[in-house]
Motif scaffolding. Structure first.
Motif, PDB file in Angstrom:
ATOM      1  N   LEU A  99     -10.688   9.733  -3.611  1.00 15.61           N
ATOM      2  CA  LEU A  99      -9.629   8.722  -3.572  1.00 15.61           C
ATOM      3  C   LEU A  99      -9.266   8.320  -2.147  1.00 15.61           C
ATOM      4  O   LEU A  99      -8.120   8.400  -1.731  1.00 15.61           O
ATOM      5  CB  LEU A  99      -8.385   9.243  -4.304  1.00 15.61           C
ATOM      6  N   TRP A 100     -10.235   7.831  -1.391  1.00 12.68           N
ATOM      7  CA  TRP A 100     -10.009   7.524   0.015  1.00 12.68           C
ATOM      8  C   TRP A 100     -10.023   6.034   0.328  1.00 12.68           C
ATOM      9  O   TRP A 100      -9.859   5.643   1.467  1.00 12.68           O
ATOM     10  CB  TRP A 100     -11.067   8.223   0.868  1.00 12.68           C
ATOM     11  N   ALA A 101     -10.222   5.171  -0.667  1.00 13.64           N
ATOM     12  CA  ALA A 101     -10.421   3.739  -0.405  1.00 13.64           C
ATOM     13  C   ALA A 101      -9.132   2.964  -0.193  1.00 13.64           C
ATOM     14  O   ALA A 101      -9.174   1.783   0.083  1.00 13.64           O
ATOM     15  CB  ALA A 101     -11.223   3.109  -1.543  1.00 13.64           C
ATOM     16  N   GLY A 102      -8.000   3.582  -0.318  1.00 11.84           N
ATOM     17  CA  GLY A 102      -6.730   2.893  -0.140  1.00 11.84           C
ATOM     18  C   GLY A 102      -5.782   3.203  -1.274  1.00 11.84           C
ATOM     19  O   GLY A 102      -6.137   3.852  -2.257  1.00 11.84           O
ATOM     20  N   ALA A 103      -4.550   2.721  -1.139  1.00 11.03           N
ATOM     21  CA  ALA A 103      -3.504   3.044  -2.108  1.00 11.03           C
ATOM     22  C   ALA A 103      -3.840   2.612  -3.531  1.00 11.03           C
ATOM     23  O   ALA A 103      -3.627   3.397  -4.467  1.00 11.03           O
ATOM     24  CB  ALA A 103      -2.171   2.453  -1.653  1.00 11.03           C
ATOM     25  N   PRO A 104      -4.345   1.410  -3.776  1.00  7.50           N
ATOM     26  CA  PRO A 104      -4.672   1.063  -5.165  1.00  7.50           C
ATOM     27  C   PRO A 104      -5.681   2.034  -5.784  1.00  7.50           C
ATOM     28  O   PRO A 104      -5.515   2.459  -6.925  1.00  7.50           O
ATOM     29  CB  PRO A 104      -5.232  -0.351  -5.060  1.00  7.50           C
ATOM     30  N   CYS A 105      -6.701   2.399  -5.035  1.00  9.70           N
ATOM     31  CA  CYS A 105      -7.696   3.360  -5.521  1.00  9.70           C
ATOM     32  C   CYS A 105      -7.043   4.724  -5.748  1.00  9.70           C
ATOM     33  O   CYS A 105      -7.287   5.376  -6.764  1.00  9.70           O
ATOM     34  CB  CYS A 105      -8.838   3.480  -4.521  1.00  9.70           C
ATOM     35  N   PHE A 106      -6.217   5.156  -4.815  1.00  8.74           N
ATOM     36  CA  PHE A 106      -5.561   6.458  -4.951  1.00  8.74           C
ATOM     37  C   PHE A 106      -4.720   6.514  -6.219  1.00  8.74           C
ATOM     38  O   PHE A 106      -4.817   7.454  -7.008  1.00  8.74           O
ATOM     39  CB  PHE A 106      -4.698   6.782  -3.728  1.00  8.74           C
ATOM     40  N   PHE A 107      -3.892   5.500  -6.429  1.00  8.16           N
ATOM     41  CA  PHE A 107      -3.024   5.511  -7.612  1.00  8.16           C
ATOM     42  C   PHE A 107      -3.829   5.378  -8.897  1.00  8.16           C
ATOM     43  O   PHE A 107      -3.492   6.003  -9.911  1.00  8.16           O
ATOM     44  CB  PHE A 107      -1.946   4.433  -7.499  1.00  8.16           C
ATOM     45  N   THR A 121      -8.083  18.753  -9.624  1.00  6.11           N
ATOM     46  CA  THR A 121      -7.475  18.531  -8.317  1.00  6.11           C
ATOM     47  C   THR A 121      -7.622  17.064  -7.937  1.00  6.11           C
ATOM     48  O   THR A 121      -8.427  16.337  -8.508  1.00  6.11           O
ATOM     49  CB  THR A 121      -8.107  19.439  -7.231  1.00  6.11           C
ATOM     50  N   VAL A 122      -6.826  16.656  -6.962  1.00  4.08           N
ATOM     51  CA  VAL A 122      -6.871  15.307  -6.427  1.00  4.08           C
ATOM     52  C   VAL A 122      -7.149  15.424  -4.939  1.00  4.08           C
ATOM     53  O   VAL A 122      -6.480  16.186  -4.241  1.00  4.08           O
ATOM     54  CB  VAL A 122      -5.526  14.575  -6.642  1.00  4.08           C
ATOM     55  N   GLU A 123      -8.144  14.699  -4.468  1.00  2.00           N
ATOM     56  CA  GLU A 123      -8.370  14.628  -3.026  1.00  2.00           C
ATOM     57  C   GLU A 123      -7.384  13.619  -2.461  1.00  2.00           C
ATOM     58  O   GLU A 123      -7.334  12.477  -2.919  1.00  2.00           O
ATOM     59  CB  GLU A 123      -9.793  14.149  -2.728  1.00  2.00           C
ATOM     60  N   TYR A 124      -6.608  14.035  -1.487  1.00  2.00           N
ATOM     61  CA  TYR A 124      -5.582  13.167  -0.932  1.00  2.00           C
ATOM     62  C   TYR A 124      -5.573  13.287   0.585  1.00  2.00           C
ATOM     63  O   TYR A 124      -5.447  14.387   1.118  1.00  2.00           O
ATOM     64  CB  TYR A 124      -4.210  13.544  -1.501  1.00  2.00           C
ATOM     65  N   SER A 125      -5.701  12.166   1.268  1.00  2.00           N
ATOM     66  CA  SER A 125      -5.748  12.159   2.721  1.00  2.00           C
ATOM     67  C   SER A 125      -4.352  12.250   3.324  1.00  2.00           C
ATOM     68  O   SER A 125      -3.516  11.384   3.088  1.00  2.00           O
ATOM     69  CB  SER A 125      -6.418  10.865   3.212  1.00  2.00           C
ATOM     70  N   MET A 131      -4.292   2.155   5.045  1.00  2.00           N
ATOM     71  CA  MET A 131      -4.536   1.542   3.738  1.00  2.00           C
ATOM     72  C   MET A 131      -4.046   2.428   2.588  1.00  2.00           C
ATOM     73  O   MET A 131      -3.903   1.970   1.466  1.00  2.00           O
ATOM     74  CB  MET A 131      -6.018   1.227   3.560  1.00  2.00           C
ATOM     75  N   ILE A 132      -3.782   3.678   2.868  1.00  2.00           N
ATOM     76  CA  ILE A 132      -3.162   4.555   1.871  1.00  2.00           C
ATOM     77  C   ILE A 132      -1.661   4.669   2.129  1.00  2.00           C
ATOM     78  O   ILE A 132      -0.849   4.452   1.250  1.00  2.00           O
ATOM     79  CB  ILE A 132      -3.809   5.960   1.866  1.00  2.00           C
ATOM     80  N   HIS A 133      -1.287   4.986   3.355  1.00  2.00           N
ATOM     81  CA  HIS A 133       0.096   5.351   3.642  1.00  2.00           C
ATOM     82  C   HIS A 133       1.005   4.172   3.996  1.00  2.00           C
ATOM     83  O   HIS A 133       2.202   4.228   3.722  1.00  2.00           O
ATOM     84  CB  HIS A 133       0.131   6.390   4.763  1.00  2.00           C
ATOM     85  N   ASP A 134       0.476   3.126   4.599  1.00  2.00           N
ATOM     86  CA  ASP A 134       1.327   2.030   5.055  1.00  2.00           C
ATOM     87  C   ASP A 134       1.279   0.799   4.160  1.00  2.00           C
ATOM     88  O   ASP A 134       2.177  -0.037   4.213  1.00  2.00           O
ATOM     89  CB  ASP A 134       0.925   1.617   6.482  1.00  2.00           C
TER      90      ASP A 134
END
Length: 171
Positions: A99-107, A121-125, A131-134
């Motif tokens: 799940l590293w491609a950005g917030a939409p992918c993560f969610f 488990t969830v891989e979380y950067s 693109m994930i945090h901001d």
């Protein structure tokens, strides 16, 4: 690596209680991955560069992996990731989406994990990844090793208009 190198690594690191060995050989070498897995006491994880459930079916049939790591942004989205999770469950494998491609992918991946009986488990950067945090208004926090599933509509996040305005020239 070629098949011999990860097999040697496994001999040297086998007693270190590693969670997994990710993509020990090139993803296209599924028989080589199966050979590595057959020699391993360390679980083998793979799949972040696989594009369909059919590739994951091949990994399962060849016994090439212990852990499937599809990336929803690459494998065909939520529906395809769910089908991959079903394959993992049917073959008694674990599921830990990449799940590293950005917030939409993560969610999207977070929701897929919540719905898949094979997920563990969830891989979380936690690193600097705007693109994930901001990109979103919400802050994702891991508390006691857990991430809460959002209850808001859709995937549960709000795009930051401020971030979009600040980065509009880059697009």
């Amino acid at each position: 690596y070629m098949v011999a190198e990860p097999k040697r690594f496994i001999q040297l690191a086998g007693d270190l209680d590693l969670a997994w060995f990710e993509e020990p050989v090139i993803a296209d070498d599924k028989p080589g991955m199966a050979e590595v897995r057959a020699s391993s006491s360390i679980p083998i994880a793979t799949g972040e560069s696989e594009a369909t459930r059919y590739a994951f079916r091949d990994l399962a049939v060849l016994k090439s992996a212990d852990i499937f790591q599809p990336d929803p942004a690459f494998c065909g989205g939520i529906s395809e990731a769910m089908k991959i999770g079903t394959i993992a469950s049917a073959f008694n494998l674990r599921f830990a989406p990449h799940l590293w491609a950005g917030a939409p992918c993560f969610f999207a991946g977070l929701h897929v994990c919540a719905a898949s009986p094979a997920s563990f488990t969830v891989e979380y950067s936690l690193g600097a990844n705007p693109m994930i945090h901001d990109l979103i208004e919400e802050t994702v926090e891991a508390k006691d090793g857990m991430i809460a599933i959002p209850e808001k509509p859709g995937l549960g996040f709000t795009i930051s208009e401020r971030f979009l305005e600040a980065n509009a020239q880059r697009c």
